[in-house]
Scaffold this motif. Structure first.
Motif, PDB file in Angstrom:
ATOM      1  N   PRO A  69       0.852  -1.187   0.000  1.00 23.50           N
ATOM      2  CA  PRO A  69       0.000   0.000   0.000  1.00 23.50           C
ATOM      3  C   PRO A  69       0.890   1.239   0.000  1.00 23.50           C
ATOM      4  N   MET A  70       0.501   2.259  -0.737  1.00 25.51           N
ATOM      5  CA  MET A  70       1.291   3.496  -0.799  1.00 25.51           C
ATOM      6  C   MET A  70       1.101   4.270   0.498  1.00 25.51           C
ATOM      7  N   PRO A  71       2.166   4.415   1.276  1.00 27.63           N
ATOM      8  CA  PRO A  71       2.045   5.145   2.542  1.00 27.63           C
ATOM      9  C   PRO A  71       1.715   6.620   2.287  1.00 27.63           C
ATOM     10  N   LYS A  72       0.766   7.152   3.018  1.00 29.19           N
ATOM     11  CA  LYS A  72       0.411   8.566   2.908  1.00 29.19           C
ATOM     12  C   LYS A  72       0.545   9.187   4.288  1.00 29.19           C
ATOM     13  N   THR A  73       1.802   9.261   4.723  1.00 21.58           N
ATOM     14  CA  THR A  73       2.084   9.743   6.076  1.00 21.58           C
ATOM     15  C   THR A  73       2.406  11.232   6.115  1.00 21.58           C
ATOM     16  N   GLY A  74       2.708  11.819   4.968  1.00 21.55           N
ATOM     17  CA  GLY A  74       3.152  13.208   4.958  1.00 21.55           C
ATOM     18  C   GLY A  74       4.643  13.339   5.212  1.00 21.55           C
ATOM     19  N   LYS A  75       5.294  12.221   5.492  1.00 21.26           N
ATOM     20  CA  LYS A  75       6.736  12.204   5.725  1.00 21.26           C
ATOM     21  C   LYS A  75       7.371  11.159   4.824  1.00 21.26           C
ATOM     22  N   THR A  76       8.670  11.295   4.622  1.00 22.13           N
ATOM     23  CA  THR A  76       9.406  10.325   3.817  1.00 22.13           C
ATOM     24  C   THR A  76       9.428   8.985   4.535  1.00 22.13           C
ATOM     25  N   ILE A  77       9.197   7.923   3.771  1.00 21.44           N
ATOM     26  CA  ILE A  77       9.249   6.578   4.350  1.00 21.44           C
ATOM     27  C   ILE A  77      10.344   5.789   3.647  1.00 21.44           C
ATOM     28  N   GLY A  78      11.097   5.026   4.407  1.00 14.97           N
ATOM     29  CA  GLY A  78      12.087   4.123   3.834  1.00 14.97           C
ATOM     30  C   GLY A  78      11.385   2.820   3.473  1.00 14.97           C
ATOM     31  N   LEU A  79      11.424   2.442   2.213  1.00  9.18           N
ATOM     32  CA  LEU A  79      10.700   1.256   1.760  1.00  9.18           C
ATOM     33  C   LEU A  79      11.678   0.201   1.262  1.00  9.18           C
ATOM     34  N   THR A  80      11.620  -0.977   1.889  1.00  6.06           N
ATOM     35  CA  THR A  80      12.430  -2.111   1.463  1.00  6.06           C
ATOM     36  C   THR A  80      11.557  -3.355   1.518  1.00  6.06           C
ATOM     37  N   SER A  81      12.079  -4.446   1.009  1.00  7.73           N
ATOM     38  CA  SER A  81      11.330  -5.696   1.039  1.00  7.73           C
ATOM     39  C   SER A  81      11.079  -6.185   2.468  1.00  7.73           C
ATOM     40  N   SER A  82      11.846  -5.686   3.416  1.00  6.01           N
ATOM     41  CA  SER A  82      11.680  -6.113   4.810  1.00  6.01           C
ATOM     42  C   SER A  82      11.047  -5.032   5.694  1.00  6.01           C
ATOM     43  N   SER A  83      10.466  -4.000   5.076  1.00  2.05           N
ATOM     44  CA  SER A  83       9.809  -2.940   5.846  1.00  2.05           C
ATOM     45  C   SER A  83       8.695  -3.513   6.710  1.00  2.05           C
ATOM     46  N   LYS A  84       8.536  -2.964   7.894  1.00  2.00           N
ATOM     47  CA  LYS A  84       7.475  -3.391   8.807  1.00  2.00           C
ATOM     48  C   LYS A  84       6.373  -2.344   8.937  1.00  2.00           C
ATOM     49  N   SER A  85       6.592  -1.143   8.380  1.00  2.00           N
ATOM     50  CA  SER A  85       5.614  -0.065   8.543  1.00  2.00           C
ATOM     51  C   SER A  85       4.387  -0.238   7.653  1.00  2.00           C
ATOM     52  N   VAL A  86       4.520  -0.994   6.575  1.00  2.00           N
ATOM     53  CA  VAL A  86       3.390  -1.305   5.689  1.00  2.00           C
ATOM     54  C   VAL A  86       3.505  -2.774   5.278  1.00  2.00           C
ATOM     55  N   PRO A  87       2.381  -3.415   4.954  1.00  2.00           N
ATOM     56  CA  PRO A  87       2.487  -4.799   4.485  1.00  2.00           C
ATOM     57  C   PRO A  87       3.158  -4.853   3.116  1.00  2.00           C
ATOM     58  N   ILE A  88       4.074  -5.778   2.953  1.00  2.00           N
ATOM     59  CA  ILE A  88       4.820  -5.948   1.704  1.00  2.00           C
ATOM     60  C   ILE A  88       4.546  -7.359   1.187  1.00  2.00           C
ATOM     61  N   ALA A  89       4.329  -7.486  -0.112  1.00  2.00           N
ATOM     62  CA  ALA A  89       4.143  -8.811  -0.712  1.00  2.00           C
ATOM     63  C   ALA A  89       5.045  -8.939  -1.931  1.00  2.00           C
ATOM     64  N   GLN A  90       5.763 -10.043  -2.005  1.00  2.00           N
ATOM     65  CA  GLN A  90       6.561 -10.335  -3.198  1.00  2.00           C
ATOM     66  C   GLN A  90       5.622 -10.896  -4.252  1.00  2.00           C
ATOM     67  N   VAL A  91       5.777 -10.442  -5.506  1.00  2.00           N
ATOM     68  CA  VAL A  91       4.908 -10.936  -6.578  1.00  2.00           C
ATOM     69  C   VAL A  91       5.666 -11.709  -7.640  1.00  2.00           C
ATOM     70  N   ALA A  92       6.949 -11.450  -7.810  1.00  2.00           N
ATOM     71  CA  ALA A  92       7.734 -12.162  -8.824  1.00  2.00           C
ATOM     72  C   ALA A  92       8.651 -13.155  -8.129  1.00  2.00           C
ATOM     73  N   LYS A  93       8.566 -14.411  -8.529  1.00  2.00           N
ATOM     74  CA  LYS A  93       9.414 -15.442  -7.916  1.00  2.00           C
ATOM     75  C   LYS A  93      10.882 -15.157  -8.193  1.00  2.00           C
ATOM     76  N   ASP A  94      11.177 -14.762  -9.421  1.00  2.00           N
ATOM     77  CA  ASP A  94      12.561 -14.464  -9.780  1.00  2.00           C
ATOM     78  C   ASP A  94      12.748 -12.954  -9.848  1.00  2.00           C
ATOM     79  N   ALA A  95      12.774 -12.415 -11.026  1.00  2.00           N
ATOM     80  CA  ALA A  95      12.972 -10.980 -11.206  1.00  2.00           C
ATOM     81  C   ALA A  95      11.856 -10.433 -12.082  1.00  2.00           C
TER      82      ALA A  95
END
Length: 159
Positions: A69-95
């Motif tokens: 989900p696109m965070p709408k916090t009003g502040k910069t968010i660091g987004l990685t595959s291991s982020s805990k602030s928003v739910p993250i889902a991998q969609v491509a098995k490879d690349a």
């Protein structure tokens, strides 16, 4: 791209598509190019694809593809595959490359080699209306694009 309401321009910074700085950002400015805001920072991300309704973000990190989900916090968010602030889902098995959304923002599409892939949000996030009871495995086979082109063949002799 333009924000959903058409009041801001959203763009990515941090080098070219694959090469350049390791750090990349998703930023926005108003229509006059002023009031710059950094929405997302990432260290290992390659590219961002914001859904047309601006509610979802797809990104590749070390060439794997993820959605959140696109965070709408009003502040910069660091987004990685291991982020805990928003739910993250991998969609491509490879690349995956050429990330793009369906017009209704419910499906993410990408390519890898000569195959075209699609994944639906309801298959990765069980909290969405219409979602399955469990998350299915990632697709390993896409649709064969079947693109064949003639290539130039040299004629003559080289001495």
């Amino acid at each position: 791209m333009f924000s959903e309401d058409g009041k801001r321009i959203i763009f990515q910074t941090g080098g070219t598509y694959i090469f350049g700085s390791l750090k990349r950002s998703l930023k926005s400015v108003n229509l006059n190019g002023k009031d710059e805001k950094t929405l997302i920072n990432t260290k290992y991300g390659n590219t961002f694809a914001l859904s047309p309704d601006n509610k979802w973000i797809a990104f590749s990190e070390l060439y794997k593809v993820y959605i959140a989900p696109m965070p709408k916090t009003g502040k910069t968010i660091g987004l990685t595959s291991s982020s805990k602030s928003v739910p993250i889902a991998q969609v491509a098995k490879d690349a995956g490359i050429n990330l793009h959304w369906s017009a209704d923002s419910k499906k993410l599409h990408w390519t890898l080699g000569n195959e075209y892939y699609t994944d639906e949000l309801v298959e990765r996030f069980m909290f969405l209306e219409g979602a399955r009871d469990s998350v299915p495995p990632l697709d390993t086979v896409g649709i064969d694009i079947g693109l064949t082109l003639k290539s130039d063949l040299p004629k003559g002799d080289i001495v």
